[in-house]
Design an enzyme around this catalytic site. Structure first.
Site, PDB file in Angstrom:
ATOM      1  N   SER A  62       0.952  -1.095   0.078  1.00 47.85           N
ATOM      2  CA  SER A  62       0.352  -0.422   0.556  1.00 47.85           C
ATOM      3  C   SER A  62       1.019   1.331  -0.028  1.00 47.85           C
ATOM      4  O   SER A  62       1.806   1.276   0.504  1.00 47.85           O
ATOM      5  CB  SER A  62      -0.775  -0.001   1.015  1.00 47.85           C
ATOM      6  OG  SER A  62      -1.991  -0.705   1.285  1.00 47.85           O
TER       7      SER A  62
HETATM    8  N1  SAH Z   1      -0.958  -4.758   3.502  1.00 44.79           N
HETATM    9  C1  SAH Z   1       0.062  -5.194   3.129  1.00 44.79           C
HETATM   10  C2  SAH Z   1      -0.728  -4.382   1.752  1.00 44.79           C
HETATM   11  C3  SAH Z   1      -0.735  -5.699   0.612  1.00 44.79           C
HETATM   12  S1  SAH Z   1      -2.332  -5.979  -0.366  1.00 44.79           S
HETATM   13  C4  SAH Z   1       1.359  -4.942   2.733  1.00 44.79           C
HETATM   14  O1  SAH Z   1       1.844  -3.737   3.751  1.00 44.79           O
HETATM   15  O2  SAH Z   1       2.061  -4.752   1.416  1.00 44.79           O
HETATM   16  C5  SAH Z   1      -3.252  -6.943   0.204  1.00 44.79           C
HETATM   17  C6  SAH Z   1      -3.102  -7.953   0.583  1.00 44.79           C
HETATM   18  O3  SAH Z   1      -4.679  -8.999   0.798  1.00 44.79           O
HETATM   19  C7  SAH Z   1      -2.825  -8.960  -0.926  1.00 44.79           C
HETATM   20  O4  SAH Z   1      -1.578  -9.917  -1.079  1.00 44.79           O
HETATM   21  C8  SAH Z   1      -4.470 -10.880  -0.629  1.00 44.79           C
HETATM   22  O5  SAH Z   1      -2.964 -11.287  -1.582  1.00 44.79           O
HETATM   23  C9  SAH Z   1      -4.321 -10.246   0.405  1.00 44.79           C
HETATM   24  N2  SAH Z   1      -5.408 -11.190   0.870  1.00 44.79           N
HETATM   25  C10 SAH Z   1      -6.680 -10.729  -0.357  1.00 44.79           C
HETATM   26  N3  SAH Z   1      -7.844 -11.529   0.210  1.00 44.79           N
HETATM   27  C11 SAH Z   1      -7.232 -11.904   1.604  1.00 44.79           C
HETATM   28  C12 SAH Z   1      -8.027 -12.746   2.189  1.00 44.79           C
HETATM   29  N4  SAH Z   1      -9.446 -13.277   2.104  1.00 44.79           N
HETATM   30  N5  SAH Z   1      -7.201 -13.595   4.047  1.00 44.79           N
HETATM   31  C13 SAH Z   1      -6.138 -13.026   3.864  1.00 44.79           C
HETATM   32  N6  SAH Z   1      -5.511 -12.140   3.212  1.00 44.79           N
HETATM   33  C14 SAH Z   1      -5.889 -11.857   1.591  1.00 44.79           C
END
Ligand code: SAH
Length: 219
Positions: free
Chosen positions: A68
């Protein structure tokens, strides 16, 4: 402090001011800014994007996912209003960057990632960088993490069409949840849910945002 980090912190502060009408915050908690200053974002982005690691922008991390934007990470962290004894659940570990910041602000971070390869990579980073208060796993975060519930704070970093019931249940009275809610790949609203001591919920929208979709909702 490295010049690039200073520029990133300045960019976050500018954007916080710029959006204060919507968020109601003209500055973030200094503890949040310090945690960001102490977290090496360059260690959480793929090698190819290392030169952009301190830009106030989201970046690809593989598997169609993103780390993000620093301003959004800062705002979401601020909205949780963490105290140092708190425990937090994060859904969507991704790169592990957000979890690393949370780990500096509370007692324990539990984080779940849907994509196994990303979960493995984040776990390796946490170990390598010496974060001892982060517990991570691969799986679907839709059902939360009942084993360690309830949590003082819950942060969801993928856009859900609705707030998952299990996450509301796993939030302590007095706790706060931050989650982007909306149609996938369309307009979403960063949403703050507060549960008061009597279990009453207060839900409000903070800001329009664009997150990757929440996978396997309800499955
Ligand atoms: N907090 C992260 C942002 C990653 S983007 C950072 O600091 O880099 C959001 C993430 O949510 C993605 O990696 C995606 O695979 C994950 N995601 C999406 N749906 C999900 C679910 N049902 N359970 C766990 N993770 C999920």
């Amino acid at each position: 402090m490295k010049e690039k980090m200073k520029q990133m912190l300045n960019a976050i502060e500018r954007e916080v001011k710029f959006t204060q009408q919507m968020t109601g915050r003209s500055a973030l908690d200094p503890r949040v800014m310090l945690a960001i200053a102490r977290t090496p974002r360059d260690k959480f982005v793929p090698e190819t994007f290392i030169d952009s690691a301190f830009n106030n922008a989201p970046l690809p991390i593989g598997h169609g996912q993103t780390i993000s934007q620093p301003y959004i990470v800062a705002l979401m962290t601020d909205l949780l209003e963490l105290e140092k004894d708190d425990t937090v659940l994060e859904i969507g570990t991704g790169s592990g960057y957000q979890a690393a910041i949370l780990a500096l602000l509370c007692r324990k971070v539990y984080t779940i990632e849907y994509v196994t390869e990303l979960a493995d990579m984040a776990k390796a980073h946490f170990k390598e960088l010496g974060y001892r208060n982060i517990e991570s796993m691969a799986g679907n975060g839709y059902d939360g993490w009942p084993e360690y519930a309830p949590f003082d704070g819950i942060i969801v970093t993928a856009a859900a069409t609705h707030i998952p019931e299990a996450l509301i249940e796993q939030l302590k009275p007095g706790g706060r949840m931050v989650i982007p809610v909306g149609q996938q790949n369309r307009y979403q609203e960063l949403t703050l849910l507060e549960k008061d001591e009597d279990g009453q919920l207060k839900i409000r929208s903070i800001l329009g945002v664009a997150f990757v979709p929440f996978q396997a909702e309800g499955r």
